[in-house]
Design a protein around this motif. Structure first.
Motif, PDB file in Angstrom:
ATOM      1  N   HIS A  26       0.839  -1.204   0.000  1.00  0.00           N
ATOM      2  CA  HIS A  26       0.000   0.000   0.000  1.00  0.00           C
ATOM      3  C   HIS A  26       0.876   1.258   0.000  1.00  0.00           C
ATOM      4  CE1 HIS A  26      -3.177   2.835   1.024  1.00  0.00           C
ATOM      5  NE2 HIS A  26      -2.419   3.252   2.026  1.00  0.00           N
ATOM      6  N   ILE A  27       1.915   1.268   0.858  1.00  0.00           N
ATOM      7  CA  ILE A  27       2.817   2.415   0.918  1.00  0.00           C
ATOM      8  C   ILE A  27       3.507   2.619  -0.429  1.00  0.00           C
ATOM      9  CG2 ILE A  27       4.908   3.340   1.995  1.00  0.00           C
ATOM     10  CD1 ILE A  27       2.456   3.474   3.761  1.00  0.00           C
ATOM     11  N   TYR A  28       3.952   1.503  -1.044  1.00  0.00           N
ATOM     12  CA  TYR A  28       4.644   1.601  -2.330  1.00  0.00           C
ATOM     13  C   TYR A  28       3.732   2.200  -3.404  1.00  0.00           C
ATOM     14  CZ  TYR A  28       6.534   0.172  -6.833  1.00  0.00           C
ATOM     15  OH  TYR A  28       6.978   0.167  -8.129  1.00  0.00           O
ATOM     16  N   LEU A  29       2.479   1.726  -3.423  1.00  0.00           N
ATOM     17  CA  LEU A  29       1.545   2.234  -4.422  1.00  0.00           C
ATOM     18  C   LEU A  29       1.252   3.715  -4.195  1.00  0.00           C
ATOM     19  CD1 LEU A  29      -0.939  -0.760  -4.671  1.00  0.00           C
ATOM     20  CD2 LEU A  29       0.751  -0.052  -6.384  1.00  0.00           C
ATOM     21  N   SER A  30       1.194   4.109  -2.912  1.00  0.00           N
ATOM     22  CA  SER A  30       0.921   5.507  -2.603  1.00  0.00           C
ATOM     23  C   SER A  30       2.043   6.406  -3.114  1.00  0.00           C
ATOM     24  CB  SER A  30       0.750   5.696  -1.084  1.00  0.00           C
ATOM     25  OG  SER A  30      -0.367   4.967  -0.625  1.00  0.00           O
ATOM     26  N   PHE A  31       3.290   5.962  -2.889  1.00  0.00           N
ATOM     27  CA  PHE A  31       4.415   6.781  -3.306  1.00  0.00           C
ATOM     28  C   PHE A  31       4.659   6.698  -4.810  1.00  0.00           C
ATOM     29  CE2 PHE A  31       5.506   6.819   1.209  1.00  0.00           C
ATOM     30  CZ  PHE A  31       5.899   8.135   1.366  1.00  0.00           C
ATOM     31  N   SER A  32       4.220   5.613  -5.442  1.00  0.00           N
ATOM     32  CA  SER A  32       4.427   5.493  -6.878  1.00  0.00           C
ATOM     33  C   SER A  32       3.395   6.298  -7.665  1.00  0.00           C
ATOM     34  CB  SER A  32       4.355   4.015  -7.300  1.00  0.00           C
ATOM     35  OG  SER A  32       3.064   3.484  -7.042  1.00  0.00           O
ATOM     36  N   LEU A  33       2.294   6.705  -6.994  1.00  0.00           N
ATOM     37  CA  LEU A  33       1.281   7.518  -7.648  1.00  0.00           C
ATOM     38  C   LEU A  33       1.791   8.938  -7.793  1.00  0.00           C
ATOM     39  CD1 LEU A  33      -1.698   7.793  -8.637  1.00  0.00           C
ATOM     40  CD2 LEU A  33      -2.252   8.467  -6.296  1.00  0.00           C
ATOM     41  N   ASP A  34       1.888   9.415  -9.020  1.00  0.00           N
ATOM     42  CA  ASP A  34       2.410  10.755  -9.233  1.00  0.00           C
ATOM     43  C   ASP A  34       1.353  11.791  -8.856  1.00  0.00           C
ATOM     44  OD1 ASP A  34       4.139  12.723  -9.840  1.00  0.00           O
ATOM     45  OD2 ASP A  34       4.103  12.445 -12.014  1.00  0.00           O
ATOM     46  N   CYS A  35       1.824  12.952  -8.416  1.00  0.00           N
ATOM     47  CA  CYS A  35       0.897  13.992  -8.001  1.00  0.00           C
ATOM     48  C   CYS A  35       0.339  14.730  -9.213  1.00  0.00           C
ATOM     49  CB  CYS A  35       1.579  14.967  -7.055  1.00  0.00           C
ATOM     50  SG  CYS A  35       2.881  15.942  -7.816  1.00  0.00           S
ATOM     51  N   ASN A  36      -0.705  15.467  -8.979  1.00  0.00           N
ATOM     52  CA  ASN A  36      -1.333  16.267 -10.019  1.00  0.00           C
ATOM     53  C   ASN A  36      -0.360  17.327 -10.521  1.00  0.00           C
ATOM     54  OD1 ASN A  36      -2.984  18.983 -10.510  1.00  0.00           O
ATOM     55  ND2 ASN A  36      -4.221  17.244 -11.178  1.00  0.00           N
ATOM     56  N   ALA A  37      -0.268  17.502 -11.840  1.00  0.00           N
ATOM     57  CA  ALA A  37       0.705  18.426 -12.430  1.00  0.00           C
ATOM     58  C   ALA A  37       0.457  19.869 -12.002  1.00  0.00           C
ATOM     59  CB  ALA A  37       0.669  18.312 -13.952  1.00  0.00           C
ATOM     60  N   ALA A  38      -0.815  20.264 -11.918  1.00  0.00           N
ATOM     61  CA  ALA A  38      -1.126  21.635 -11.509  1.00  0.00           C
ATOM     62  C   ALA A  38      -0.747  21.867 -10.053  1.00  0.00           C
ATOM     63  CB  ALA A  38      -2.610  21.922 -11.736  1.00  0.00           C
ATOM     64  N   ASP A  39      -0.943  20.825  -9.214  1.00  0.00           N
ATOM     65  CA  ASP A  39      -0.548  20.944  -7.811  1.00  0.00           C
ATOM     66  C   ASP A  39       0.966  21.068  -7.683  1.00  0.00           C
ATOM     67  OD1 ASP A  39      -3.203  20.725  -7.217  1.00  0.00           O
ATOM     68  OD2 ASP A  39      -3.061  18.835  -6.127  1.00  0.00           O
ATOM     69  N   ARG A  40       1.706  20.287  -8.497  1.00  0.00           N
ATOM     70  CA  ARG A  40       3.167  20.379  -8.464  1.00  0.00           C
ATOM     71  C   ARG A  40       3.615  21.806  -8.819  1.00  0.00           C
ATOM     72  NH1 ARG A  40       4.306  16.971 -12.011  1.00  0.00           N
ATOM     73  NH2 ARG A  40       4.984  15.159 -10.794  1.00  0.00           N
ATOM     74  N   LYS A  41       3.004  22.363  -9.854  1.00  0.00           N
ATOM     75  CA  LYS A  41       3.348  23.732 -10.265  1.00  0.00           C
ATOM     76  C   LYS A  41       3.058  24.723  -9.140  1.00  0.00           C
ATOM     77  CE  LYS A  41       2.331  27.244 -13.773  1.00  0.00           C
ATOM     78  NZ  LYS A  41       1.536  27.578 -14.972  1.00  0.00           N
ATOM     79  N   ALA A  42       1.914  24.565  -8.474  1.00  0.00           N
ATOM     80  CA  ALA A  42       1.559  25.470  -7.378  1.00  0.00           C
ATOM     81  C   ALA A  42       2.553  25.363  -6.230  1.00  0.00           C
ATOM     82  CB  ALA A  42       0.146  25.174  -6.888  1.00  0.00           C
ATOM     83  N   LEU A  43       2.963  24.138  -5.904  1.00  0.00           N
ATOM     84  CA  LEU A  43       3.929  23.941  -4.820  1.00  0.00           C
ATOM     85  C   LEU A  43       5.277  24.574  -5.155  1.00  0.00           C
ATOM     86  CD1 LEU A  43       3.165  20.255  -3.768  1.00  0.00           C
ATOM     87  CD2 LEU A  43       2.676  22.324  -2.455  1.00  0.00           C
ATOM     88  N   LEU A  44       5.718  24.431  -6.390  1.00  0.00           N
ATOM     89  CA  LEU A  44       6.980  25.044  -6.794  1.00  0.00           C
ATOM     90  C   LEU A  44       6.885  26.572  -6.731  1.00  0.00           C
ATOM     91  CD1 LEU A  44       7.943  22.703  -9.774  1.00  0.00           C
ATOM     92  CD2 LEU A  44       9.062  22.824  -7.523  1.00  0.00           C
ATOM     93  N   ASN A  45       5.721  27.119  -7.059  1.00  0.00           N
ATOM     94  CA  ASN A  45       5.519  28.563  -6.924  1.00  0.00           C
ATOM     95  C   ASN A  45       5.541  28.981  -5.458  1.00  0.00           C
ATOM     96  OD1 ASN A  45       5.352  29.040  -9.672  1.00  0.00           O
ATOM     97  ND2 ASN A  45       3.119  28.837  -9.729  1.00  0.00           N
ATOM     98  N   ILE A  46       4.939  28.153  -4.594  1.00  0.00           N
ATOM     99  CA  ILE A  46       4.959  28.433  -3.151  1.00  0.00           C
ATOM    100  C   ILE A  46       6.395  28.466  -2.637  1.00  0.00           C
ATOM    101  CG2 ILE A  46       4.373  27.449  -0.892  1.00  0.00           C
ATOM    102  CD1 ILE A  46       1.762  26.397  -2.245  1.00  0.00           C
ATOM    103  N   LYS A  47       7.182  27.491  -3.062  1.00  0.00           N
ATOM    104  CA  LYS A  47       8.591  27.439  -2.669  1.00  0.00           C
ATOM    105  C   LYS A  47       9.313  28.711  -3.101  1.00  0.00           C
ATOM    106  CE  LYS A  47      12.836  24.792  -3.528  1.00  0.00           C
ATOM    107  NZ  LYS A  47      13.426  23.642  -4.267  1.00  0.00           N
ATOM    108  N   SER A  48       9.074  29.146  -4.323  1.00  0.00           N
ATOM    109  CA  SER A  48       9.709  30.355  -4.836  1.00  0.00           C
ATOM    110  C   SER A  48       9.241  31.589  -4.074  1.00  0.00           C
ATOM    111  CB  SER A  48       9.404  30.509  -6.328  1.00  0.00           C
ATOM    112  OG  SER A  48       9.910  31.720  -6.832  1.00  0.00           O
ATOM    113  N   GLU A  49       7.931  31.676  -3.786  1.00  0.00           N
ATOM    114  CA  GLU A  49       7.385  32.831  -3.072  1.00  0.00           C
ATOM    115  C   GLU A  49       7.899  32.921  -1.643  1.00  0.00           C
ATOM    116  OE1 GLU A  49       3.272  32.730  -5.729  1.00  0.00           O
ATOM    117  OE2 GLU A  49       3.281  31.988  -3.673  1.00  0.00           O
ATOM    118  N   LEU A  50       8.313  31.781  -1.093  1.00  0.00           N
ATOM    119  CA  LEU A  50       8.902  31.760   0.251  1.00  0.00           C
ATOM    120  C   LEU A  50      10.399  32.053   0.229  1.00  0.00           C
ATOM    121  CD1 LEU A  50       7.090  28.643   1.779  1.00  0.00           C
ATOM    122  CD2 LEU A  50       6.836  31.021   2.537  1.00  0.00           C
ATOM    123  N   GLY A  51      10.968  32.248  -0.958  1.00  0.00           N
ATOM    124  CA  GLY A  51      12.393  32.525  -1.061  1.00  0.00           C
ATOM    125  C   GLY A  51      13.253  31.278  -1.104  1.00  0.00           C
TER     126      GLY A  51
END
Length: 335
Positions: A26-51
């Motif tokens: 179950h853990i393996y399947l959870s980690f092998s599931l890729d995240c949503n592309a739009a969410d990844r983009k938002a997170l990278l923007n959050i990282k940038s906005e935090l410096g």
């Protein structure tokens, strides 16, 4: 369910090795599931906005964001929880948090370098249930657009918010936990801020004034802390033997009422009424309430302190600096 698996007898499922196998699968399947592309983009923007803080160095574009620190994914690869605690940043709240539409929980805590106001993009978070924004330098007014979320718990304690508590918060039908303590909020307490059962209200250490609304004496209120404000009036409607309240702290206000015949909740554990203008005698109903903390000091109480049952648990500092209290644990009354 695993017990109904067609190739594994039910009696084999109790084997701990099989349990571990399916757990790690179950853990393996959870980690092998890729995240949503739009969410990844938002997170990278959050990282940038935090410096680009070093704590988020694992947030890399070519990796699965469901495996990144400080976030949790749903089983469909959407970000539903983000927690950013004790980051060494000097910036405003990332507006890109509003571009994570499946967010249910946001935690931004212990970051004194976080300043500015709550961004309007939060109004897009229709599924947001828990917002913890504590111990930062975020300021301004508490925005009305938070009422467009689905908050059941809102903790904005120990920031630099000012202005009134917005009445719009009462439009959140599921809000049961509200902590606005340790700010510079002013004005009156709006009625109807909490709904449902098992409710908690912390408005302590602000600049609130006026009477406490009567509706907080109704319903299933577990905790109310309004201490260190400028409140006036008679709050005795908060008490009553059948109320489920376990903590009441009204200390350091300007409240006035006669304590003599007040009946306290049977399940009350913490009572602080110190530093007010309360008069009358110490209520005999306190003899039947097993408090772990009692403070009636710095009021205008008078007369002999009841000394039966649970009253023997309290020391003199629970009663000092009153008008003319006497009897154990204070000096004896004069005949």
């Amino acid at each position: 369910m695993l017990t109904n698996h067609p190739h594994i007898p039910a009696n084999k499922m109790s084997n701990p090795h099989l349990f571990l196998l399916f757990f790690f699968l179950h853990i393996y399947l959870s980690f092998s599931l890729d995240c949503n592309a739009a969410d990844r983009k938002a997170l990278l923007n959050i990282k940038s906005e935090l410096g680009n803080p070093p704590e988020l160095s694992a947030w890399l574009p070519a990796t699965n964001c469901c495996t990144w620190s400080n976030v949790y994914c749903t089983d469909t690869g959407r970000i539903y929880n983000i927690y950013l605690i004790s980051l060494n940043v000097s910036t405003t709240i990332p507006p890109s948090l509003g571009n994570l539409p499946e967010l249910e929980t946001i935690q931004l805590q212990a970051m004194p370098g976080l300043y500015g106001t709550i961004p309007p993009s939060f109004s897009k978070l229709a599924k947001l249930q828990l917002l913890l924004l504590t111990n930062t330098s975020v300021s301004g007014v508490i925005p009305d657009f938070l009422s467009r979320t689905n908050l059941s718990a809102l903790d904005l304690s120990y920031n630099k918010f000012s202005g009134p508590i917005p009445l719009s918060l009462s439009k959140l039908p599921n809000l049961r936990f509200l902590d606005l303590s340790g700010n510079s909020l002013s004005g009156r307490i709006p009625p109807g801020l909490l709904h449902g059962t098992f409710r908690f209200l912390y408005l302590d250490r602000n600049k609130l004034s006026g009477d406490i609304p009567q509706d907080y004496g109704n319903g299933d209120l577990d905790t109310i802390d309004l201490s260190h404000n400028r409140l006036t009036g008679d709050p005795s409607f908060l008490f009553g033997i059948t109320k489920p309240t376990t903590k009441i702290d009204l200390s350091w206000n300007q409240l006035e009422f006669d304590l003599t015949r007040v009946v306290f909740p049977h399940y009350l554990e913490y009572l602080d009424l110190s530093h007010n203008r309360i008069n009358g005698k110490v209520s005999k109903s306190l003899q039947d309430v097993k408090l772990r903390f009692l403070n009636l000091s710095y009021n205008e109480l008078c007369g002999e302190i009841p000394n039966r049952r649970f009253m023997v648990n309290y020391q003199a500092d629970s009663y000092i600096h009153n008008k003319c209290l006497c009897g154990t644990p204070l000096p004896p009354c004069k005949s």
